[in-house]
Motif scaffolding. Structure first.
Motif, PDB file in Angstrom:
ATOM      1  N   VAL A  10      -4.880  26.087   1.662  1.00  0.00           N
ATOM      2  CA  VAL A  10      -3.631  25.383   1.390  1.00  0.00           C
ATOM      3  C   VAL A  10      -4.017  23.972   0.981  1.00  0.00           C
ATOM      4  N   ASP A  11      -3.588  23.568  -0.202  1.00  0.00           N
ATOM      5  CA  ASP A  11      -3.974  22.282  -0.795  1.00  0.00           C
ATOM      6  C   ASP A  11      -2.738  21.395  -0.890  1.00  0.00           C
ATOM      7  N   ILE A 113       2.868  30.104   4.907  1.00  0.00           N
ATOM      8  CA  ILE A 113       1.808  30.041   5.915  1.00  0.00           C
ATOM      9  C   ILE A 113       1.828  31.281   6.803  1.00  0.00           C
ATOM     10  N   THR A 124      -9.381  30.374   7.108  1.00  0.00           N
ATOM     11  CA  THR A 124      -8.330  29.496   6.584  1.00  0.00           C
ATOM     12  C   THR A 124      -8.821  28.060   6.503  1.00  0.00           C
ATOM     13  N   LEU A 126      -7.473  23.955   5.204  1.00  0.00           N
ATOM     14  CA  LEU A 126      -6.490  23.000   4.686  1.00  0.00           C
ATOM     15  C   LEU A 126      -7.240  21.864   4.026  1.00  0.00           C
ATOM     16  N   TYR A 163       0.555  15.680   6.532  1.00  0.00           N
ATOM     17  CA  TYR A 163      -0.675  16.468   6.516  1.00  0.00           C
ATOM     18  C   TYR A 163      -0.949  17.010   7.924  1.00  0.00           C
ATOM     19  N   LEU A 167      -1.088  20.748   9.333  1.00  0.00           N
ATOM     20  CA  LEU A 167      -2.308  21.135  10.027  1.00  0.00           C
ATOM     21  C   LEU A 167      -1.980  21.853  11.339  1.00  0.00           C
ATOM     22  N   PHE A 170      -0.220  25.332  10.324  1.00  0.00           N
ATOM     23  CA  PHE A 170      -1.134  26.266   9.680  1.00  0.00           C
ATOM     24  C   PHE A 170      -2.273  26.662  10.630  1.00  0.00           C
ATOM     25  N   PRO A 172      -5.570  25.940  10.620  1.00  0.00           N
ATOM     26  CA  PRO A 172      -6.746  26.524   9.952  1.00  0.00           C
ATOM     27  C   PRO A 172      -8.009  26.312  10.776  1.00  0.00           C
ATOM     28  N   PHE A 175     -10.472  21.849   8.211  1.00  0.00           N
ATOM     29  CA  PHE A 175      -9.698  21.058   7.254  1.00  0.00           C
ATOM     30  C   PHE A 175     -10.602  20.012   6.622  1.00  0.00           C
TER      31      PHE A 175
END
Length: 513
Positions: A10-11, A113, A124, A126, A163, A167, A170, A172, A175
């Motif tokens: 995910v950007d 997500i 995953t 980020l 962000y 975070l 999500f 991940p 990151f």
């Protein structure tokens, strides 16, 4: 539901996609793992169009022939939705034109997500860099001049919190956050922003341990702030671009992660220089803001040659003979410059360029370089550009304001105050370029081409070369918008190395599952 072997990214705050491009460019033949952009989000309309185009092109092992013809200037960009509807639909689903922090975007991203997490387990990631205008030194100096400006009410200081919110949602495994070096010294109400950023990142979701890619402080708590700074020129990027790069790994993963695969980025043995990426590009004449044709330009340059030669009696450098020889060279070769985007020697790079960087930039299918049109300059600026580039050739550095002959100096009230001492800055062949910023969209005075015979500022494509965007990476929008995109981006070549640095973490996760 089938579990994917891809590392889903995910950007956030994607810009034209430099960070994501670098991650997608990293490949290995060892296993089936690879980075995959699941969603990228950008609110600027022009940058989003660039982002979406690149998302579309990644669907092909070889880009469509129609695309290469477009890059060469042979017609308009095709209607991809008609030619390749499946790939175009996938690009729309990946690249979002949306503003982070709004309820609508938050709801849509939350749904995406949930879908990603069902198919990826712990593979995953980020990535992203919250907009930096409030942190950068230039941005802060501008804010001082804004009437009634109150830092604590500038929401740009707090976009990193969005962000952190994503975070946490999500969650991940890893990151990567990127931002300007000015973030280290930025403060609001006397409190440093950077400490707040690090604290919030560490406390997001299940908790993260932060790492500096310099390798300092890896197992001994939080690294020092300065350890998070990467100097791009130390990693093969032909540009002195210093950025904060923070890597975070879930604490639950770090507790079991072998020490020998913690993320570090080795410094390159040699430094890339401007000549490595610009010397082999087409030789283009500058444009003129009025009456821009070949004969008018040649007449304007001839006037500039006379004006500069007239001032050499007052030359302030130590290599006057070398300066005069460069003027003579310009006089003998200037009539050969054109404005063509085609190059008969495309792909013929200087021997000094690293093989890896050359392969990263080069595309053998290219027929002509896009975004490589020169600006239209005022005739009065040609003599300044000519003097500055000849001076740099002779002295190995750009001239300061006090070294300009008075008759060539611009009519600025503050010219002699020292505030504009490097107003005309040449990108020297034998050094990394200076930081390409969005200011390049305003004028080209800080980005003068080192070849005096071309007498101009850099094109979008040349700035993109300094930023290490592949030659087949096209920027949509008008030229001002293209320059802004390039100036705000993360160098993809550096991003690919960051992707490689954290790759072992995902390999370990893959083996453990």
């Amino acid at each position: 539901m089938t579990v994917s072997s891809k590392i889903h990214i995910v950007d956030l705050f994607s810009g034209p996609g430099g960070l994501g491009e670098g991650f997608c460019a990293y490949t290995t033949e060892k296993n089936s793992l690879k980075y995959h952009l699941a969603v990228s989000i950008e609110k600027d309309a022009a940058a989003h169009k660039t982002l979406r185009l690149r998302a579309f092109l990644r669907r092909f092992e070889k880009f469509p022939d129609e695309y290469y013809r477009f890059l060469a200037g042979e017609g308009a960009l095709p209607d991809w939705s008609a030619l390749h509807p499946t790939e175009w639909k996938a690009a729309i689903e990946e690249a979002w034109h949306a503003e982070l922090g709004t309820p609508e975007t938050a709801a849509a991203l939350a749904a995406r997500i949930q879908t990603i997490r069902k198919t990826t387990q712990r593979r995953t990631l980020l990535i992203g860099g919250p907009p930096c205008q409030a942190y950068s030194l230039v941005g802060r100096s501008r804010n001082v001049g804004v009437k009634n400006y109150i830092p604590s009410k500038d929401q740009r200081h707090y976009l990193y919190k969005e962000y952190c919110r994503v975070l946490s949602e999500f969650s991940p495994s890893v990151f990567v956050m990127e931002n300007v070096k000015g973030m280290l010294s930025s403060s609001v109400g006397g409190s440093g922003i950077f400490d707040s950023v690090l604290n919030d990142l560490e406390m997001s979701g299940e908790g993260y341990q932060l790492f500096a890619l310099s390798g300092k402080g890896q197992r001994f708590g939080r690294p020092n702030p300065k350890d998070f700074v990467l100097r791009s020129e130390e990693f093969g990027v032909p540009q002195a671009r210093h950025r904060v790069i923070i890597v975070g790994i879930k604490r639950s993963i770090v507790e079991r992660l072998p020490a020998d695969i913690l993320p570090t980025l080795p410094v390159h043995v040699s430094t890339s220089k401007v000549k490595d990426v610009l010397q082999c590009m087409p030789k283009l004449r500058s444009g003129l803001s009025r009456n821009d044709d070949q004969s008018s330009w040649y007449a304007a340059l001839s006037e500039a040659l006379v004006a500069v030669r007239r001032e050499t009696y007052d030359y302030s450098g130590s290599n006057k003979k070398k300066f005069l020889n460069e003027l003579d060279r310009v006089a003998s070769t200037s009539s050969k410059q054109t404005k063509s985007r085609r190059s008969s020697n495309y792909g013929v790079y200087p021997k000094s360029i690293s093989e890896d960087l050359k392969n990263f930039l080069f595309d053998e299918s290219i027929l002509g370089l896009s975004c490589n049109e020169t600006r239209g300059h005022m005739r009065s600026d040609l003599s300044r550009y000519l003097f500055a580039s000849c001076f740099t050739h002779a002295e190995g550095r750009s001239p300061k304001a006090k070294e300009f002959p008075k008759n060539l100096a611009p009519n600025h009230a503050n010219w002699e105050t020292g505030k504009f001492s490097d107003r005309f800055r040449v990108q020297s062949w034998n050094s990394p370029g200076t930081t390409v910023t969005s200011h390049i969209s305003k004028d080209g005075h800080y980005y003068i081409h080192p070849d005096a015979s071309q007498c101009r500022s850099l094109t979008v494509r040349e700035a993109a070369r300094l930023q290490t965007f592949p030659d087949n990476y096209h920027f949509l929008g008008n030229r001002t918008e293209q320059f802004v995109q390039v100036g705000n981006a993360v160098p993809p070549y550096l991003a690919r190395q960051i992707a490689e640095a954290i790759w072992p973490v995902f390999e370990w996760i893959h083996r453990e599952e």
